[in-house]
Design a protein around this motif. Structure first.
Motif, PDB file in Angstrom:
ATOM      1  N   ASN A 122       0.895  -5.048   3.060  1.00 47.87           N
ATOM      2  CA  ASN A 122       2.249  -5.281   3.593  1.00 47.87           C
ATOM      3  C   ASN A 122       2.233  -6.299   4.727  1.00 47.87           C
ATOM      4  O   ASN A 122       3.133  -7.140   4.839  1.00 47.87           O
ATOM      5  CB  ASN A 122       2.878  -3.963   4.058  1.00 47.87           C
ATOM      6  N   LEU A 123       1.200  -6.238   5.574  1.00 46.86           N
ATOM      7  CA  LEU A 123       1.085  -7.237   6.639  1.00 46.86           C
ATOM      8  C   LEU A 123       0.875  -8.628   6.047  1.00 46.86           C
ATOM      9  O   LEU A 123       1.466  -9.609   6.505  1.00 46.86           O
ATOM     10  CB  LEU A 123      -0.075  -6.878   7.571  1.00 46.86           C
ATOM     11  N   ALA A 124       0.047  -8.713   5.013  1.00 47.01           N
ATOM     12  CA  ALA A 124      -0.215 -10.012   4.383  1.00 47.01           C
ATOM     13  C   ALA A 124       1.037 -10.553   3.702  1.00 47.01           C
ATOM     14  O   ALA A 124       1.331 -11.752   3.778  1.00 47.01           O
ATOM     15  CB  ALA A 124      -1.353  -9.872   3.373  1.00 47.01           C
ATOM     16  N   ALA A 125       1.804  -9.679   3.036  1.00 48.78           N
ATOM     17  CA  ALA A 125       3.034 -10.121   2.373  1.00 48.78           C
ATOM     18  C   ALA A 125       4.067 -10.592   3.393  1.00 48.78           C
ATOM     19  O   ALA A 125       4.755 -11.594   3.180  1.00 48.78           O
ATOM     20  CB  ALA A 125       3.606  -8.976   1.532  1.00 48.78           C
ATOM     21  N   HIS A 126       4.169  -9.886   4.526  1.00 58.92           N
ATOM     22  CA  HIS A 126       5.115 -10.282   5.575  1.00 58.92           C
ATOM     23  C   HIS A 126       4.736 -11.648   6.137  1.00 58.92           C
ATOM     24  O   HIS A 126       5.594 -12.518   6.347  1.00 58.92           O
ATOM     25  CB  HIS A 126       5.125  -9.228   6.675  1.00 58.92           C
ATOM     26  N   ALA A 127       3.452 -11.853   6.375  1.00 60.15           N
ATOM     27  CA  ALA A 127       3.001 -13.138   6.915  1.00 60.15           C
ATOM     28  C   ALA A 127       3.263 -14.271   5.931  1.00 60.15           C
ATOM     29  O   ALA A 127       3.639 -15.378   6.320  1.00 60.15           O
ATOM     30  CB  ALA A 127       1.513 -13.064   7.251  1.00 60.15           C
TER      31      ALA A 127
ATOM     32  N   ARG B 154       3.421   5.900  -2.494  1.00 63.71           N
ATOM     33  CA  ARG B 154       4.427   6.019  -1.439  1.00 63.71           C
ATOM     34  C   ARG B 154       5.555   5.005  -1.696  1.00 63.71           C
ATOM     35  O   ARG B 154       5.327   3.970  -2.332  1.00 63.71           O
ATOM     36  CB  ARG B 154       3.813   5.738  -0.063  1.00 63.71           C
ATOM     37  N   PRO B 155       6.763   5.285  -1.164  1.00 62.56           N
ATOM     38  CA  PRO B 155       7.882   4.352  -1.406  1.00 62.56           C
ATOM     39  C   PRO B 155       7.648   2.947  -0.875  1.00 62.56           C
ATOM     40  O   PRO B 155       8.218   1.986  -1.388  1.00 62.56           O
ATOM     41  CB  PRO B 155       9.061   5.026  -0.681  1.00 62.56           C
ATOM     42  N   ASP B 156       6.800   2.820   0.175  1.00 60.97           N
ATOM     43  CA  ASP B 156       6.577   1.502   0.753  1.00 60.97           C
ATOM     44  C   ASP B 156       5.345   0.810   0.181  1.00 60.97           C
ATOM     45  O   ASP B 156       4.919  -0.222   0.697  1.00 60.97           O
ATOM     46  CB  ASP B 156       6.451   1.602   2.274  1.00 60.97           C
TER      47      ASP B 156
ATOM     48  N   GLU C 223      -6.853   8.045   2.922  1.00 62.70           N
ATOM     49  CA  GLU C 223      -7.020   7.138   4.054  1.00 62.70           C
ATOM     50  C   GLU C 223      -7.164   5.696   3.577  1.00 62.70           C
ATOM     51  O   GLU C 223      -6.610   4.766   4.173  1.00 62.70           O
ATOM     52  CB  GLU C 223      -8.244   7.552   4.869  1.00 62.70           C
ATOM     53  N   ARG C 224      -7.912   5.508   2.483  1.00 59.95           N
ATOM     54  CA  ARG C 224      -8.098   4.147   1.968  1.00 59.95           C
ATOM     55  C   ARG C 224      -6.778   3.583   1.437  1.00 59.95           C
ATOM     56  O   ARG C 224      -6.463   2.411   1.664  1.00 59.95           O
ATOM     57  CB  ARG C 224      -9.149   4.157   0.848  1.00 59.95           C
ATOM     58  N   ALA C 225      -6.003   4.424   0.754  1.00 60.61           N
ATOM     59  CA  ALA C 225      -4.711   3.968   0.241  1.00 60.61           C
ATOM     60  C   ALA C 225      -3.784   3.564   1.381  1.00 60.61           C
ATOM     61  O   ALA C 225      -3.076   2.551   1.299  1.00 60.61           O
ATOM     62  CB  ALA C 225      -4.067   5.058  -0.612  1.00 60.61           C
ATOM     63  N   GLU C 226      -3.773   4.348   2.458  1.00 62.76           N
ATOM     64  CA  GLU C 226      -2.942   4.005   3.619  1.00 62.76           C
ATOM     65  C   GLU C 226      -3.377   2.671   4.221  1.00 62.76           C
ATOM     66  O   GLU C 226      -2.547   1.836   4.597  1.00 62.76           O
ATOM     67  CB  GLU C 226      -3.027   5.118   4.667  1.00 62.76           C
ATOM     68  N   GLU C 227      -4.707   2.470   4.315  1.00 67.68           N
ATOM     69  CA  GLU C 227      -5.217   1.228   4.880  1.00 67.68           C
ATOM     70  C   GLU C 227      -4.867   0.035   3.987  1.00 67.68           C
ATOM     71  O   GLU C 227      -4.473  -1.033   4.467  1.00 67.68           O
ATOM     72  CB  GLU C 227      -6.734   1.328   5.055  1.00 67.68           C
ATOM     73  N   LEU C 228      -4.984   0.222   2.671  1.00 64.19           N
ATOM     74  CA  LEU C 228      -4.646  -0.859   1.746  1.00 64.19           C
ATOM     75  C   LEU C 228      -3.162  -1.203   1.828  1.00 64.19           C
ATOM     76  O   LEU C 228      -2.788  -2.385   1.826  1.00 64.19           O
ATOM     77  CB  LEU C 228      -5.020  -0.458   0.319  1.00 64.19           C
ATOM     78  N   ARG C 229      -2.301  -0.196   1.892  1.00 59.75           N
ATOM     79  CA  ARG C 229      -0.854  -0.466   2.011  1.00 59.75           C
ATOM     80  C   ARG C 229      -0.559  -1.249   3.279  1.00 59.75           C
ATOM     81  O   ARG C 229       0.231  -2.196   3.279  1.00 59.75           O
ATOM     82  CB  ARG C 229      -0.067   0.853   2.016  1.00 59.75           C
ATOM     83  N   ARG C 230      -1.207  -0.851   4.381  1.00 59.21           N
ATOM     84  CA  ARG C 230      -0.967  -1.536   5.659  1.00 59.21           C
ATOM     85  C   ARG C 230      -1.401  -2.992   5.575  1.00 59.21           C
ATOM     86  O   ARG C 230      -0.649  -3.904   5.965  1.00 59.21           O
ATOM     87  CB  ARG C 230      -1.725  -0.818   6.774  1.00 59.21           C
ATOM     88  N   LEU C 231      -2.595  -3.246   5.043  1.00 51.49           N
ATOM     89  CA  LEU C 231      -3.112  -4.608   4.972  1.00 51.49           C
ATOM     90  C   LEU C 231      -2.275  -5.476   4.038  1.00 51.49           C
ATOM     91  O   LEU C 231      -1.946  -6.628   4.357  1.00 51.49           O
ATOM     92  CB  LEU C 231      -4.569  -4.579   4.499  1.00 51.49           C
TER      93      LEU C 231
END
Length: 692
Positions: free
Chosen positions: A14-19, A52-54, A4-12
């Motif tokens: 990736n959002l920061a990199a996109h911004a 994960r690939p992403d 769960e923590r890894a999923e949350e870190l990937r989400r945060l």
């Protein structure tokens, strides 16, 4: 808990990199990003199952590649036709209206079609493939149908999303765009190369191309490439989720879809209601582009409506619904040093101006083609002239004019020679042709050109047989024809300059393997005038063996022009080629060497033939207007698959005109000539297909 923590870190992350990389609107401080990134690295290192690939940690990783493999594009990545003035832009728009049957009547203004203007980024085109929302492949343009797979390198580009920002992603998505190096990064790269004693890159485009072909992704990551997306292809059955962008109906909406999915789209684009607005957009950016942090060389103009794009279709190499308006290149004066001549594989003699080097569009230029005798006479060149040089489309050097006021006294006028500079044979210029030719088939220059063409990527694709080696083989008299290549042995090759035993063995093996290339490649490799790769494929489908094609050329030339895309000029060229005894002997020698000169799958290059006769065999159709459920290209494909032929003009030989909504002048002409008119339902009935 770790998952769960890894999923949350990937989400945060990736959002920061996109911004940061796409929106230019950072939402996270660098130290915070670094801390979260390190935490994710530690979690994945402790438990590799979490990778994960992403994951942002996958953008750079793995050992350097040993090479790149060639892959097929799901959808061809074609180039664009160019316009070099607003007048040529008008001409393109007129052709577009004509192909869409929207030509204005005499005295009426042209019909208004909304278009999209986008800056033409001076970089390298990429094809990105996503499956279930994940980036699975990235490839270079290549020849438009096949490119090099460079996924590991493209993963390092921060503005390329590894996962689409969609709740319900399509099964597949194809995205096209341009990779580029911003000018600040380009300057830094060249400064580093100069410090290391390496030659600097000539321009950002060359630097980008060289970077994308680096075998080590870490080197690619260090050069900080960027990416603008500009084209989208979706499966027809995709249904977006409640929060996902709608299926676009136009190019403008497609750019919005790309932004919503996480791509960086060039902000300097515009939806233009008419051609006047397009011209205003082009005029504005001809000046304003100089203040941008990346290189541009023009504006791409696209018809907005995707359905009309489908109706307009494509030529053999470019879409009819788009054009690149290239800005005028910078010009520079130089002093002409000498006039030389090149002899091509078809014997065409091309005059070349050699002049004192001048910097143009990021490169040093010292030579420019003068095309033919007419252009040479038009320029009125004399020895020692001061000339003005520019790069056409900022790529190809050309001589624009002569500054005659600076001409030396008594300067001699320059003309094409009367004899071939390679073999001494008398040059020939046929009536009605611009080209001057050497007609000696034994000319070394013609032989070298023929061999280069035969082994080129689009033809037999023989790896290891480059220009320098071909020159050695011809100049030493070791090869006097294409079949001569296949009589070389490894021992002889190993004795040549720059060749060792290993390279020689590999080349002999590559030549032997080339015998298995398909018939259409063999046909293209023969170098018949006007027969390019696309036409070679069409001819190979229609005539599955060289004997069939030769028989049609000799006895039934109307069968040649019945093939879509083959006109009288190509048919005449085929007739002349197959009627020449030297070419007949060449085919015989190739057969003796083991070339099939035929399709392994039989007629139509491997496509299954339908049982019974083709329902539309021998019938000619013309399409006009918009059909309810078929684009023009889809209707054409159905007709051709059933044995019919689609023409662009109505005549007494036309069997049917298929007319949809807003049918234009073709419908009126059909009615005047008494040609049968069908709607889509009538076409489907002829095809024996179920109604849509």
């Amino acid at each position: 808990m770790s998952q769960e923590r890894a999923e949350e870190l990937r989400r945060l992350l990736n959002l920061a990199a996109h911004a940061y990389y796409v929106l230019d609107a950072p939402v996270m401080e660098d130290p915070v990003y670094d801390r979260l990134y390190r935490e994710l690295v530690e979690l994945e290192a402790a438990d590799p199952v979490l990778i994960r690939p992403d994951s942002p940690t996958r953008r750079v990783g793995g050992a350097p590649a040993e090479g790149f493999t060639s892959v097929d594009h799901r959808i061809p990545l074609l180039s664009l036709d160019n316009a070099f003035s607003l007048e040529e832009l008008d001409d393109w728009y007129g052709r577009l209206l004509k192909v869409l049957d929207r030509e204005p009547a005499a005295g009426e203004p042209p019909q208004v079609l909304p278009m999209v203007g986008e800056l033409k980024i001076d970089g390298n085109a990429l094809a990105l493939s996503y499956e279930q929302g994940l980036l699975v492949r990235a490839a270079t343009r290549g020849d438009g149908e096949r490119g090099e797979e460079i996924t590991a390198n493209v993963r390092t580009i921060r503005s390329v999303p590894l996962r689409l920002q969609l709740k319900r992603p399509p099964a597949w998505v194809e995205v096209r765009g341009e990779a580029f190096i911003p000018e600040a990064g380009f300057a830094a790269i060249n400064a580093e190369r100069t410090d290391r004693g390496e030659a600097p890159f000539a321009n950002p485009r060359n630097a980008c191309a060289g970077t994308l072909r680096q075998l080590d992704p870490k080197v690619v990551a260090s050069r900080r490439l960027s990416f603008f997306a500009y084209t989208l292809h979706l499966p027809g059955d995709w249904e977006p989720g409640p929060e996902d962008p709608a299926v676009p109906r136009g190019q403008w909406q497609a750019l919005g879809w790309l932004r919503a999915a996480g791509f960086r789209v060039n902000p300097h684009c515009a939806l233009c209601p008419d051609l006047a607005a397009v011209k205003a957009f082009c005029d504005r950016w001809e000046q304003d582009r100089r203040g941008l942090p990346y290189a541009t060389d023009g504006v791409v103009v696209k018809l907005d409506d995707l359905r009309l794009q489908g109706d307009a279709g494509f030529t053999q190499k470019a879409p009819r619904w788009a054009v690149a308006l290239k800005y005028a290149a910078e010009e520079a004066p130089s002093r002409l040093l000498r006039l030389t001549c090149q002899v091509g594989r078809t014997g065409v003699v091309t005059p070349v101006a050699e002049f004192e080097p001048v910097p143009l569009a990021g490169t040093s230029v010292s030579r420019a083609t003068l095309h033919n005798a007419d252009r040479l006479a038009e320029l009125d060149l004399c020895a020692g002239d001061t000339i003005v040089v520019r790069k056409a489309g900022e790529i190809i050097p050309e001589v624009v004019r002569v500054l005659k006021e600076l001409r030396p006294a008594g300067a001699a006028r320059l003309e094409l020679p009367t004899s071939c500079p390679e073999c001494g044979s008398v040059l020939v210029r046929e009536e009605g042709e611009a080209a001057t030719r050497c007609v000696n088939n034994g000319c070394p220059a013609i032989l070298r050109g023929s061999l280069r063409h035969w082994v080129s990527k689009g033809a037999l694709d023989v790896d290891g047989l480059g220009i320098k080696l071909i020159e050695q083989l011809v100049d030493r008299g070791l090869v006097a024809s294409i079949p001569g290549l296949y009589r070389l042995d490894a021992a002889l090759l190993a004795s040549l300059e720059r060749m060792g035993e290993t390279s020689a063995r590999k080349l002999v093996a590559a030549l032997e393997a080339s015998k298995a290339q398909p018939w259409h490649r063999q046909l293209y490799g023969l170098g018949i005038r006007h027969v390019g790769e696309v036409n070679a494929k069409a001819l190979a489908r229609a005539f599955p063996a060289a004997a069939d094609l030769a028989a049609a050329a000799a006895e039934a030339p109307e069968q040649l022009t019945a093939v879509f895309g083959i006109g009288p000029e190509i048919a005449q060229s085929l007739q002349q080629w197959f009627a020449t005894s030297a070419n007949q002997a060449l085919l015989g020698q190739l057969r003796e060497l083991g070339f099939s000169l035929a399709s392994a799958e039989g007629p139509d290059d491997g496509r299954q033939e339908t049982a019974g006769p083709s329902p539309l065999a021998g019938q000619t159709f013309v399409l006009t207007g918009s059909l309810p459920s078929l684009s023009r290209s889809q209707a054409q494909a159905l007709i051709e698959a059933a044995g019919g032929r689609v023409s662009g003009a109505v005549s007494r030989k036309t069997n049917y005109v298929v007319a949809g909504e807003e049918a234009g002048s073709k419908l009126a002409k059909a009615e005047a000539l008494g040609v049968a008119v069908l709607d889509e339902a009538g076409l489907r009935a002829l095809l024996g297909a179920e109604p849509a």
